[in-house]
Design an enzyme around this catalytic site. Structure first.
Site, PDB file in Angstrom:
ATOM      1  CG  PHE A   1     -29.873 -59.990   9.972  1.00 59.69           C
ATOM      2  CD1 PHE A   1     -30.901 -59.244   9.421  1.00 59.69           C
ATOM      3  CD2 PHE A   1     -28.591 -59.815   9.457  1.00 59.69           C
ATOM      4  CE1 PHE A   1     -30.672 -58.358   8.375  1.00 59.69           C
ATOM      5  CE2 PHE A   1     -28.352 -58.921   8.411  1.00 59.69           C
ATOM      6  CZ  PHE A   1     -29.396 -58.192   7.874  1.00 59.69           C
TER       7      PHE A   1
ATOM      8  CE  LYS B   1     -36.730 -51.777  12.582  1.00 63.93           C
ATOM      9  NZ  LYS B   1     -35.487 -52.574  12.474  1.00 63.93           N
TER      10      LYS B   1
ATOM     11  NE  ARG C   1     -32.071 -47.809  13.898  1.00 64.42           N
ATOM     12  CZ  ARG C   1     -31.792 -47.718  12.600  1.00 64.42           C
ATOM     13  NH1 ARG C   1     -30.682 -47.130  12.183  1.00 64.42           N
ATOM     14  NH2 ARG C   1     -32.620 -48.229  11.709  1.00 64.42           N
TER      15      ARG C   1
ATOM     16  CB  THR D   1     -28.024 -50.700  11.940  1.00 60.97           C
ATOM     17  OG1 THR D   1     -28.062 -50.019  10.686  1.00 60.97           O
ATOM     18  CG2 THR D   1     -29.013 -51.843  11.920  1.00 60.97           C
TER      19      THR D   1
ATOM     20  NE  ARG E   1     -29.552 -44.789   6.275  1.00 61.01           N
ATOM     21  CZ  ARG E   1     -29.677 -46.067   6.620  1.00 61.01           C
ATOM     22  NH1 ARG E   1     -30.884 -46.615   6.758  1.00 61.01           N
ATOM     23  NH2 ARG E   1     -28.613 -46.796   6.851  1.00 61.01           N
TER      24      ARG E   1
ATOM     25  CD  GLU F   1     -37.499 -49.138   2.565  1.00 67.47           C
ATOM     26  OE1 GLU F   1     -37.621 -48.195   3.371  1.00 67.47           O
ATOM     27  OE2 GLU F   1     -36.542 -49.941   2.585  1.00 67.47           O
TER      28      GLU F   1
HETATM   29  P1  CMP Z   1     -33.533 -51.838   9.595  1.00 63.78           P
HETATM   30  O1  CMP Z   1     -33.125 -50.433   9.383  1.00 63.78           O
HETATM   31  O2  CMP Z   1     -34.973 -52.130   9.826  1.00 63.78           O
HETATM   32  O3  CMP Z   1     -33.040 -52.715   8.328  1.00 63.78           O
HETATM   33  C1  CMP Z   1     -32.788 -54.110   8.421  1.00 63.78           C
HETATM   34  C2  CMP Z   1     -32.795 -54.602   9.838  1.00 63.78           C
HETATM   35  O4  CMP Z   1     -32.178 -55.839  10.078  1.00 63.78           O
HETATM   36  C3  CMP Z   1     -32.007 -53.629  10.697  1.00 63.78           C
HETATM   37  O5  CMP Z   1     -32.716 -52.423  10.837  1.00 63.78           O
HETATM   38  C4  CMP Z   1     -31.846 -54.435  11.970  1.00 63.78           C
HETATM   39  O6  CMP Z   1     -32.932 -54.309  12.851  1.00 63.78           O
HETATM   40  C5  CMP Z   1     -31.841 -55.875  11.479  1.00 63.78           C
HETATM   41  N1  CMP Z   1     -30.572 -56.547  11.691  1.00 63.78           N
HETATM   42  C6  CMP Z   1     -30.381 -57.580  12.512  1.00 63.78           C
HETATM   43  N2  CMP Z   1     -29.111 -57.982  12.489  1.00 63.78           N
HETATM   44  C7  CMP Z   1     -28.454 -57.188  11.626  1.00 63.78           C
HETATM   45  C8  CMP Z   1     -27.102 -57.101  11.185  1.00 63.78           C
HETATM   46  N3  CMP Z   1     -26.156 -57.920  11.626  1.00 63.78           N
HETATM   47  N4  CMP Z   1     -26.804 -56.146  10.289  1.00 63.78           N
HETATM   48  C9  CMP Z   1     -27.757 -55.304   9.817  1.00 63.78           C
HETATM   49  N5  CMP Z   1     -29.054 -55.334  10.217  1.00 63.78           N
HETATM   50  C10 CMP Z   1     -29.401 -56.268  11.117  1.00 63.78           C
END
Ligand code: CMP
Length: 135
Positions: free
Chosen positions: A57, A9, A102, A91, A85, A126
């Site tokens: 979000f 990202k 991360r 996340t 993963r 994707e």
């Molecule tokens: P990603 O794996 O790119 O998939 C969806 C994205 O939404 C996640 O990573 C986060 O960067 C973003 N995001 C922001 N807020 C939230 C949240 N509360 N829960 C899950 N994903 C979130």
């Protein structure tokens, strides 16, 4: 062999973390079979994250993902979705296990440095979204 989609990202690209993150991916045994530096349009980001439309979000996420270039990759390996993963970590970087991507590089839940497909069905969608020629 399974394929999965991986995105480095904008936060990580801006901070020159591409090489270190790709090393972690390769060291885990995943093969990079497609790689492209892309600046997503807002429309592309909206479509890519369509399953999150309506969540609180969503707007912030698409603004962020279209704010600067990303590195978009297709990775291949045994159990690639699950393996990727596991090396990405949770996340939310504050909850990600030590040693994961991360945990090492993420700033917050939006600027969490990487995206990885969450299932083999998502991976198929994707990969096709960015690289329609990949089987
Ligand atoms: P990603 O794996 O790119 O998939 C969806 C994205 O939404 C996640 O990573 C986060 O960067 C973003 N995001 C922001 N807020 C939230 C949240 N509360 N829960 C899950 N994903 C979130």
């Amino acid at each position: 062999m399974e394929k999965t989609l991986f995105i480095i990202k904008p936060d990580a690209v801006k901070r020159n973390r591409i090489g270190r993150i790709l090393s972690m991916v390769e060291e885990a045994g995943l093969k990079i079979i497609r790689l492209s530096l892309m600046h997503l349009s807002r429309e592309q980001a909206c479509e890519f994250y369509a399953m999150h439309r309506g969540k609180e979000f969503y707007e912030k996420l698409v603004d962020y993902m279209s704010s600067a270039p990303c590195v978009v990759c297709v990775l291949e390996g045994n159990d690639a979705v699950k393996l990727l993963r596991s090396i990405c970590g949770a996340t939310d970087p504050t909850l990600a296990a030590p040693g994961t991507i991360r945990s090492e590089f993420g700033i917050n839940i939006t600027m969490n440095s990487v995206h990885a497909s969450d299932s083999s069905e998502s991976a198929k969608r994707e990969v096709k979204f960015f690289f329609p020629e990949v089987e």
